[in-house]
Design a protein around this motif. Structure first.
Motif, PDB file in Angstrom:
ATOM      1  N   LEU A 287     -16.257  34.818 -42.285  1.00 13.08           N
ATOM      2  CA  LEU A 287     -15.009  34.068 -42.338  1.00 13.08           C
ATOM      3  C   LEU A 287     -15.106  32.827 -41.470  1.00 13.08           C
ATOM      4  CD1 LEU A 287     -12.348  36.933 -42.072  1.00 13.08           C
ATOM      5  CD2 LEU A 287     -13.270  35.849 -44.140  1.00 13.08           C
ATOM      6  N   CYS A 288     -14.594  31.723 -41.976  1.00  8.14           N
ATOM      7  CA  CYS A 288     -14.519  30.474 -41.226  1.00  8.14           C
ATOM      8  C   CYS A 288     -13.062  30.049 -41.105  1.00  8.14           C
ATOM      9  CB  CYS A 288     -15.313  29.368 -41.920  1.00  8.14           C
ATOM     10  SG  CYS A 288     -17.091  29.637 -41.968  1.00  8.14           S
ATOM     11  N   PHE A 289     -12.803  29.259 -40.090  1.00  2.70           N
ATOM     12  CA  PHE A 289     -11.470  28.705 -39.866  1.00  2.70           C
ATOM     13  C   PHE A 289     -11.570  27.190 -39.916  1.00  2.70           C
ATOM     14  CE2 PHE A 289      -8.300  26.843 -37.036  1.00  2.70           C
ATOM     15  CZ  PHE A 289      -7.130  27.513 -37.366  1.00  2.70           C
ATOM     16  N   MET A 290     -10.697  26.562 -40.694  1.00  2.00           N
ATOM     17  CA  MET A 290     -10.599  25.112 -40.724  1.00  2.00           C
ATOM     18  C   MET A 290      -9.140  24.714 -40.558  1.00  2.00           C
ATOM     19  SD  MET A 290     -13.245  23.972 -43.786  1.00  2.00           S
ATOM     20  CE  MET A 290     -12.818  22.221 -43.590  1.00  2.00           C
ATOM     21  N   ALA A 291      -8.909  23.559 -39.980  1.00  2.00           N
ATOM     22  CA  ALA A 291      -7.563  23.023 -39.804  1.00  2.00           C
ATOM     23  C   ALA A 291      -7.648  21.514 -39.902  1.00  2.00           C
ATOM     24  CB  ALA A 291      -6.989  23.448 -38.455  1.00  2.00           C
ATOM     25  N   PHE A 292      -6.493  20.856 -39.934  1.00  2.00           N
ATOM     26  CA  PHE A 292      -6.557  19.402 -39.888  1.00  2.00           C
ATOM     27  C   PHE A 292      -6.285  18.915 -38.477  1.00  2.00           C
ATOM     28  CE2 PHE A 292      -1.890  19.302 -40.738  1.00  2.00           C
ATOM     29  CZ  PHE A 292      -1.484  18.247 -39.945  1.00  2.00           C
ATOM     30  N   LEU A 293      -6.949  17.819 -38.119  1.00  2.00           N
ATOM     31  CA  LEU A 293      -6.778  17.213 -36.810  1.00  2.00           C
ATOM     32  C   LEU A 293      -5.487  16.419 -36.827  1.00  2.00           C
ATOM     33  CD1 LEU A 293      -9.862  17.895 -37.005  1.00  2.00           C
ATOM     34  CD2 LEU A 293     -10.227  15.994 -35.428  1.00  2.00           C
ATOM     35  N   LYS A 294      -4.533  16.864 -36.010  1.00  2.00           N
ATOM     36  CA  LYS A 294      -3.203  16.275 -36.055  1.00  2.00           C
ATOM     37  C   LYS A 294      -3.007  15.212 -34.981  1.00  2.00           C
ATOM     38  CE  LYS A 294       1.673  17.518 -36.435  1.00  2.00           C
ATOM     39  NZ  LYS A 294       2.681  18.609 -36.447  1.00  2.00           N
ATOM     40  N   ASN A 295      -2.995  15.603 -33.727  1.00  2.00           N
ATOM     41  CA  ASN A 295      -2.668  14.666 -32.648  1.00  2.00           C
ATOM     42  C   ASN A 295      -3.841  14.496 -31.694  1.00  2.00           C
ATOM     43  OD1 ASN A 295       0.038  14.385 -33.565  1.00  2.00           O
ATOM     44  ND2 ASN A 295       0.580  16.306 -32.557  1.00  2.00           N
ATOM     45  N   GLU A 296      -4.094  13.257 -31.307  1.00  2.00           N
ATOM     46  CA  GLU A 296      -5.115  12.982 -30.311  1.00  2.00           C
ATOM     47  C   GLU A 296      -4.504  12.995 -28.929  1.00  2.00           C
ATOM     48  OE1 GLU A 296      -6.631   9.164 -31.234  1.00  2.00           O
ATOM     49  OE2 GLU A 296      -4.714   8.132 -30.997  1.00  2.00           O
ATOM     50  N   GLU A 297      -5.341  12.860 -27.906  1.00  2.00           N
ATOM     51  CA  GLU A 297      -4.872  12.946 -26.521  1.00  2.00           C
ATOM     52  C   GLU A 297      -3.789  11.924 -26.218  1.00  2.00           C
ATOM     53  OE1 GLU A 297      -5.469  15.088 -24.291  1.00  2.00           O
ATOM     54  OE2 GLU A 297      -7.215  16.188 -25.017  1.00  2.00           O
ATOM     55  N   GLN A 298      -3.891  10.744 -26.806  1.00  2.00           N
ATOM     56  CA  GLN A 298      -2.910   9.685 -26.571  1.00  2.00           C
ATOM     57  C   GLN A 298      -1.651   9.871 -27.406  1.00  2.00           C
ATOM     58  OE1 GLN A 298      -6.203   9.074 -27.253  1.00  2.00           O
ATOM     59  NE2 GLN A 298      -6.751   8.789 -25.094  1.00  2.00           N
ATOM     60  N   GLY A 299      -1.638  10.908 -28.250  1.00  2.00           N
ATOM     61  CA  GLY A 299      -0.451  11.202 -29.039  1.00  2.00           C
ATOM     62  C   GLY A 299      -0.468  10.668 -30.446  1.00  2.00           C
ATOM     63  N   GLY A 300      -1.474   9.873 -30.809  1.00  2.00           N
ATOM     64  CA  GLY A 300      -1.542   9.317 -32.154  1.00  2.00           C
ATOM     65  C   GLY A 300      -1.980  10.348 -33.180  1.00  2.00           C
ATOM     66  N   PHE A 301      -1.616  10.098 -34.433  1.00  2.00           N
ATOM     67  CA  PHE A 301      -1.982  10.989 -35.522  1.00  2.00           C
ATOM     68  C   PHE A 301      -3.416  10.719 -35.955  1.00  2.00           C
ATOM     69  CE2 PHE A 301      -2.153  12.115 -40.062  1.00  2.00           C
ATOM     70  CZ  PHE A 301      -1.746  13.448 -39.990  1.00  2.00           C
ATOM     71  N   VAL A 302      -4.203  11.780 -36.219  1.00  2.00           N
ATOM     72  CA  VAL A 302      -5.605  11.638 -36.601  1.00  2.00           C
ATOM     73  C   VAL A 302      -5.760  11.686 -38.120  1.00  2.00           C
ATOM     74  CG1 VAL A 302      -7.943  12.534 -36.328  1.00  2.00           C
ATOM     75  CG2 VAL A 302      -6.326  12.649 -34.409  1.00  2.00           C
ATOM     76  N   GLY A 303      -5.417  12.809 -38.746  1.00  2.00           N
ATOM     77  CA  GLY A 303      -5.482  12.901 -40.197  1.00  2.00           C
ATOM     78  C   GLY A 303      -6.879  13.079 -40.757  1.00  2.00           C
TER      79      GLY A 303
END
Length: 331
Positions: A287-303
């Motif tokens: 089993l693997c887990f994947m997610a989307f990268l949402k927020n960076e350290e500075q608070g901006g959206f990654v996507g």
């Protein structure tokens, strides 16, 4: 990262696997919008293919809002893909309309012979909330939308048709605790009957992007939510700190009784670096887990989408994902 696009943001995703290939379906919106918060209203469903979950080839988009007035002329949001017994593929997806300003969510269906060409069902929408009896309907004094989204469809393990779970809210109780795992059943995947919620959280405002799967005789339901949508008393008592990310339920049968796992999220942090996680079977059966990268350290959206992370199932059935490569403590 496992999957990123130079000109578009990528977020919620789902998948289908056939013949050693994984077909990835994902929400996408152009970065030319400037403001990532606008992505929800300029969305289409993209499609990519991989043989190793790391190297992806983008192909033609799967679905986008219709051009003429319709229940899904504003957005086509998160869904799931399953193979019908007849051999073709079915995509269940969320839609909203411009006439309702995107506030009322419904679930629709599209079919495909090959995972590439998709045609909407003439019966759409196949699931909507008719009243305020089982699930909360639109009341902007209580909540900002009518939640009926993120369908996940799977066969009944006892051979009694099909189940759909979805993000919804119940009509009673404190607003922050009304999040539930909605439930509907079907004999043919075309006509659906609403059922009472499969799980009532009492502590989350919503449980987004549910995914139900079985592993070694136990059943799991992944879901995600944000730190500011968790009951403060629960967060103080059960967690090291409020988190944004992916958590899970456990049960002995997909119809329950479901139990919320205590403690911190499976993969989460206060910032919300990874969101809307999915479990994906690897080619070796693990089993693997994947997610989307949402927020960076500075608070901006990654996507972007994460690399596949190994998932470990302990003897007691609890799940473990090491997300330290993304700066998160091991969950």
């Amino acid at each position: 990262m496992a999957f990123r696009l130079d000109d578009r943001w990528v977020w919620d995703f789902w998948f289908a696997q056939e013949g050693g290939r994984t077909h990835l379906f994902f929400l996408q919106a152009p970065k030319s919008l400037g403001d990532p918060n606008k992505r929800h209203w300029h969305v289409s469903i993209g499609h990519a293919v991989s043989e190793d979950l790391m190297n992806w080839v983008e192909v033609e988009e799967a679905l986008r809002p219709v051009a003429s007035p319709a229940w899904d002329d504003y957005t086509t949001w998160t869904g799931t893909v399953v193979r019908a017994p007849q051999g073709h593929w079915l995509m269940f997806y969320t839609g909203t309309s411009r006439a309702e300003e995107g506030l009322v969510q419904r679930i629709g269906l599209a079919s495909s012979p090959d995972l590439y060409r998709w045609e909407r069902s003439s019966r759409n929408p196949i699931l909507q909330l008719p009243d305020n009896t089982l699930y909360e309907t639109l009341d902007r004094s209580v909540w900002y939308e009518q939640a009926c989204r993120d369908p996940w469809v799977f066969p009944d393990p006892d051979g009694r048709g099909w189940h759909m779970v979805f993000t919804a809210r119940e009509p009673n109780g404190p607003s922050v605790g009304r999040g539930v795992i909605g439930h509907a059943t079907s004999d043919d995947m075309h006509q659906w009957t609403l059922q009472p919620p499969l799980f009532r959280s009492r502590v989350f405002a919503h449980l987004e992007v549910p995914q139900i799967f079985e592993w070694q005789g136990r059943w799991y339901c992944l879901f995600c939510t944000a730190a500011n949508l968790i009951d403060s008393d629960y967060a103080s008592a059960a967690m090291s700190q409020p988190m944004t990310g992916t958590h899970y339920l456990m049960a002995d049968h997909p119809l329950g009784e479901w139990h919320l796992m205590p403690g911190d999220f499976l993969v989460g942090d206060p910032l919300g670096k990874l969101y809307a996680g999915r479990v994906i079977p690897a080619r070796d059966g693990s089993l693997c887990f994947m997610a989307f990268l949402k927020n960076e350290e500075q608070g901006g959206f990654v996507g972007e989408l994460s690399d596949p992370l190994p998932m470990i199932v302990h003897e007691d059935g609890t799940l473990y994902v090491d997300a330290s490569s993304y700066g998160l403590s091991a969950g």
